[in-house]
Enzyme design. Structure first.
Site, PDB file in Angstrom:
ATOM      1  N   CYS A 113      11.434  -0.454  16.053  1.00 53.33           N
ATOM      2  CA  CYS A 113      12.632  -1.047  15.431  1.00 53.33           C
ATOM      3  C   CYS A 113      13.938  -0.535  16.050  1.00 53.33           C
ATOM      4  O   CYS A 113      14.873  -1.307  16.283  1.00 53.33           O
ATOM      5  CB  CYS A 113      12.613  -0.805  13.933  1.00 53.33           C
ATOM      6  SG  CYS A 113      12.119   0.841  13.447  1.00 53.33           S
ATOM      7  N   HIS A 226      18.870   0.349   9.979  1.00 49.60           N
ATOM      8  CA  HIS A 226      19.104   1.485  10.869  1.00 49.60           C
ATOM      9  C   HIS A 226      20.481   1.350  11.537  1.00 49.60           C
ATOM     10  O   HIS A 226      20.931   0.238  11.850  1.00 49.60           O
ATOM     11  CB  HIS A 226      18.066   1.515  12.005  1.00 49.60           C
ATOM     12  CG  HIS A 226      16.678   1.889  11.568  1.00 49.60           C
ATOM     13  ND1 HIS A 226      16.383   2.389  10.332  1.00 49.60           N
ATOM     14  CD2 HIS A 226      15.500   1.859  12.252  1.00 49.60           C
ATOM     15  CE1 HIS A 226      15.087   2.645  10.253  1.00 49.60           C
ATOM     16  NE2 HIS A 226      14.519   2.328  11.397  1.00 49.60           N
TER      17      HIS A 226
HETATM   18  N1  LIG Z   1       8.992  -0.241   8.108  1.00 48.12           N
HETATM   19  C1  LIG Z   1       9.631  -0.633   9.209  1.00 48.12           C
HETATM   20  O1  LIG Z   1      10.869  -0.781   9.230  1.00 48.12           O
HETATM   21  C2  LIG Z   1       8.864  -0.874  10.480  1.00 48.12           C
HETATM   22  C3  LIG Z   1       9.579  -1.408  11.566  1.00 48.12           C
HETATM   23  C4  LIG Z   1       8.892  -1.662  12.761  1.00 48.12           C
HETATM   24  C5  LIG Z   1       7.557  -1.367  12.846  1.00 48.12           C
HETATM   25  N2  LIG Z   1       6.894  -0.836  11.772  1.00 48.12           N
HETATM   26  C6  LIG Z   1       5.468  -0.573  11.929  1.00 48.12           C
HETATM   27  O2  LIG Z   1       4.768  -1.523  11.110  1.00 48.12           O
HETATM   28  C7  LIG Z   1       3.557  -0.935  10.644  1.00 48.12           C
HETATM   29  C8  LIG Z   1       3.520  -1.046   9.133  1.00 48.12           C
HETATM   30  O3  LIG Z   1       4.615  -0.288   8.626  1.00 48.12           O
HETATM   31  P1  LIG Z   1       5.161  -0.475   7.152  1.00 48.12           P
HETATM   32  O4  LIG Z   1       6.480   0.160   7.122  1.00 48.12           O
HETATM   33  O5  LIG Z   1       5.029  -1.903   6.698  1.00 48.12           O
HETATM   34  O6  LIG Z   1       4.120   0.461   6.351  1.00 48.12           O
HETATM   35  P2  LIG Z   1       3.726   0.470   4.828  1.00 48.12           P
HETATM   36  O7  LIG Z   1       4.866   0.028   3.976  1.00 48.12           O
HETATM   37  O8  LIG Z   1       3.122   1.800   4.580  1.00 48.12           O
HETATM   38  O9  LIG Z   1       2.603  -0.646   4.706  1.00 48.12           O
HETATM   39  C9  LIG Z   1       1.346  -0.440   5.292  1.00 48.12           C
HETATM   40  C10 LIG Z   1       0.479  -1.634   5.039  1.00 48.12           C
HETATM   41  O10 LIG Z   1      -0.817  -1.330   5.592  1.00 48.12           O
HETATM   42  C11 LIG Z   1      -1.797  -1.712   4.647  1.00 48.12           C
HETATM   43  N3  LIG Z   1      -2.995  -0.860   4.769  1.00 48.12           N
HETATM   44  C12 LIG Z   1      -3.047   0.491   4.708  1.00 48.12           C
HETATM   45  N4  LIG Z   1      -4.333   0.906   4.817  1.00 48.12           N
HETATM   46  C13 LIG Z   1      -5.082  -0.217   4.953  1.00 48.12           C
HETATM   47  C14 LIG Z   1      -6.482  -0.452   5.111  1.00 48.12           C
HETATM   48  N5  LIG Z   1      -7.368   0.545   5.151  1.00 48.12           N
HETATM   49  N6  LIG Z   1      -6.909  -1.740   5.239  1.00 48.12           N
HETATM   50  C15 LIG Z   1      -6.025  -2.751   5.182  1.00 48.12           C
HETATM   51  N7  LIG Z   1      -4.694  -2.603   5.040  1.00 48.12           N
HETATM   52  C16 LIG Z   1      -4.220  -1.338   4.930  1.00 48.12           C
HETATM   53  C17 LIG Z   1      -1.152  -1.453   3.301  1.00 48.12           C
HETATM   54  O11 LIG Z   1      -1.830  -2.218   2.327  1.00 48.12           O
HETATM   55  P3  LIG Z   1      -1.936  -1.674   0.823  1.00 48.12           P
HETATM   56  O12 LIG Z   1      -0.587  -1.939   0.237  1.00 48.12           O
HETATM   57  O13 LIG Z   1      -3.049  -2.476   0.245  1.00 48.12           O
HETATM   58  O14 LIG Z   1      -2.243  -0.209   0.920  1.00 48.12           O
HETATM   59  C18 LIG Z   1       0.285  -1.932   3.555  1.00 48.12           C
HETATM   60  O15 LIG Z   1       0.400  -3.311   3.330  1.00 48.12           O
HETATM   61  C19 LIG Z   1       3.534   0.510  11.158  1.00 48.12           C
HETATM   62  O16 LIG Z   1       2.747   0.562  12.317  1.00 48.12           O
HETATM   63  C20 LIG Z   1       4.993   0.785  11.456  1.00 48.12           C
HETATM   64  O17 LIG Z   1       5.162   1.753  12.455  1.00 48.12           O
HETATM   65  C21 LIG Z   1       7.519  -0.613  10.580  1.00 48.12           C
END
Ligand SMILES: NC(=O)c1ccc[n+]([C@@H]2O[C@H](COP(=O)([O-])OP(=O)(O)OC[C@H]3O[C@@H](n4cnc5c(N)ncnc54)[C@H](OP(=O)(O)O)[C@@H]3O)[C@@H](O)[C@H]2O)c1
Length: 335
Positions: A113, A226
């Site tokens: 990001c 950010h």
């Molecule tokens: N947040 C940001 O601003 C951002 C920006 C760019 C990139 N990213 C990247 O995007 C990715 C996700 O980040 P996020 O911020 O969205 O994280 P997050 O809020 O922690 O969400 C993680 C997601 O993964 C799912 N998950 C976790 N364990 C799982 C499993 N065993 N099987 C299936 N689904 C599972 C969760 O589902 P449940 O709710 O069912 O647990 C949740 O929907 C990461 O790689 C991060 O680095 C994030």
């Protein structure tokens, strides 16, 4: 991602939502209907054209290639495949042309990001004057660390209002009224992985292995969007007025730079919007005339830094050869 697909009227017949067993039983509204969340299972991709992944890198490694093997094009938000030479790393406004090589089911990586937000503002200047060196200091929001970090900050806001000790679950230090070096691993060179991503991903996206980038990445107690202070050194002179003209016509960029009112980009102005806001545009007085520029940028890292960029990649693919082959069930959002 779901909101962005809906807002942009992305053409799909069916949306399938896949997450962990913790989310079983949940439904999410989409186009006036309630879509149930199903457990992530590679068989779910059997009839899916496009999958948007928002999971941690380990899960993306487990399920991304498996989905591609079943004929699904995967756009992955994690860091799992970004530096893989066979995987395009794409910001459509910057290097969307690399998607032309994606004809069949493919894996495509969404950049980090902070990298996306920086390059949206800096690339128009790079094209004109050749950025030789970029020095970045980030001020990163809690939601950039996922739902657990966002809950940490929101929980401490409640604790503060109630006058009780702060609950600390995701971090071993208070987040409210504090800021700290980005919560990613530090390598032997002293840089954390967020800082290293800014260097490596910029080189890959610009296809320029010589550009020099150094970053200091910091989390701040902001819920969303950010901010980044960026200092540039150019190969060729670029007048401040010309930089402003280039930024004013750059797609996905809005200038917020009112010196008289002391009004510049702020996370609350960027939150929920699509554009990266750019301000504090000024010639760097420590460098020879025209050879350096300072900027301050803010971008919604959940939208342009993740979901919007992923959907824009999908829109690009839809217009190209890959899209002509799509027509199975639809799209899946995993995570
Ligand atoms: N947040 C940001 O601003 C951002 C920006 C760019 C990139 N990213 C990247 O995007 C990715 C996700 O980040 P996020 O911020 O969205 O994280 P997050 O809020 O922690 O969400 C993680 C997601 O993964 C799912 N998950 C976790 N364990 C799982 C499993 N065993 N099987 C299936 N689904 C599972 C969760 O589902 P449940 O709710 O069912 O647990 C949740 O929907 C990461 O790689 C991060 O680095 C994030």
């Amino acid at each position: 991602m779901i909101a962005v697909l809906e807002e942009r009227a992305f053409p799909l017949r069916e949306l399938r939502l896949l997450a962990s067993a913790r989310s079983s039983g949940l439904t999410v509204p989409f186009r006036g209907r309630s879509v149930p969340v199903q457990p992530l299972d590679e068989r779910a991709f059997g009839d899916i054209d496009l999958a948007l992944f928002a999971v941690e890198a380990d899960l993306a490694r487990d399920f991304g290639p498996a989905a591609v093997a079943r004929g699904t094009t995967v756009i992955d938000n994690s860091s799992a495949f970004r530096m893989d030479d066979t995987v395009p790393l794409v910001v459509p406004e910057v290097n969307g042309a690399v998607l032309e090589g994606c004809a069949g089911p493919s894996l495509i990586a969404n950049p980090n990001c902070s990298t996306i937000i920086a390059l949206m503002a800096v690339t128009p200047l790079h094209r004109a004057a050749g950025v030789e060196r970029m020095v970045v200091a980030t001020y990163q929001a809690a939601s950039g660390g996922g739902s657990a970090l966002l809950a940490e900050l929101e929980g401490q806001i409640e604790d503060h209002a109630a006058g009780r000790p702060y609950r600390m679950r995701a971090l071993d230090r208070p987040y409210l009224f504090n800021l700290f070096s980005h919560n990613s691993a530090i390598g032997p060179d002293g840089y954390n992985t967020e800082e290293t991503k800014l260097l490596k991903e910029t080189r890959k996206i610009w296809d320029d292995p010589r550009v020099r980038v150094t970053a200091t990445c910091v989390r701040v107690p902001v819920l969303r969007a950010h901010s980044e202070a960026i200092n540039l050194t150019f190969a060729r002179p670029l007048a401040e007025a010309e930089a402003r003209r280039l930024l004013a016509r750059a797609p996905g960029v809005s200038i917020v730079d009112d010196r008289a009112a002391n009004r510049f980009p702020e996370p609350v102005l960027a939150s929920g919007g699509d554009d990266v806001l750019v301000g504090r545009i000024r010639a760097d007085i420590s460098q020879a005339a025209g050879m350096g520029l300072d900027l301050f940028v803010c971008g919604d890292q959940l939208r342009k830094g993740a979901a919007l960029n992923a959907v824009q990649i999908a829109e690009h693919l839809l217009k190209g050869e890959a899209g002509t082959r799509w027509g199975r069930a639809g799209a899946a959002v995993a995570g």
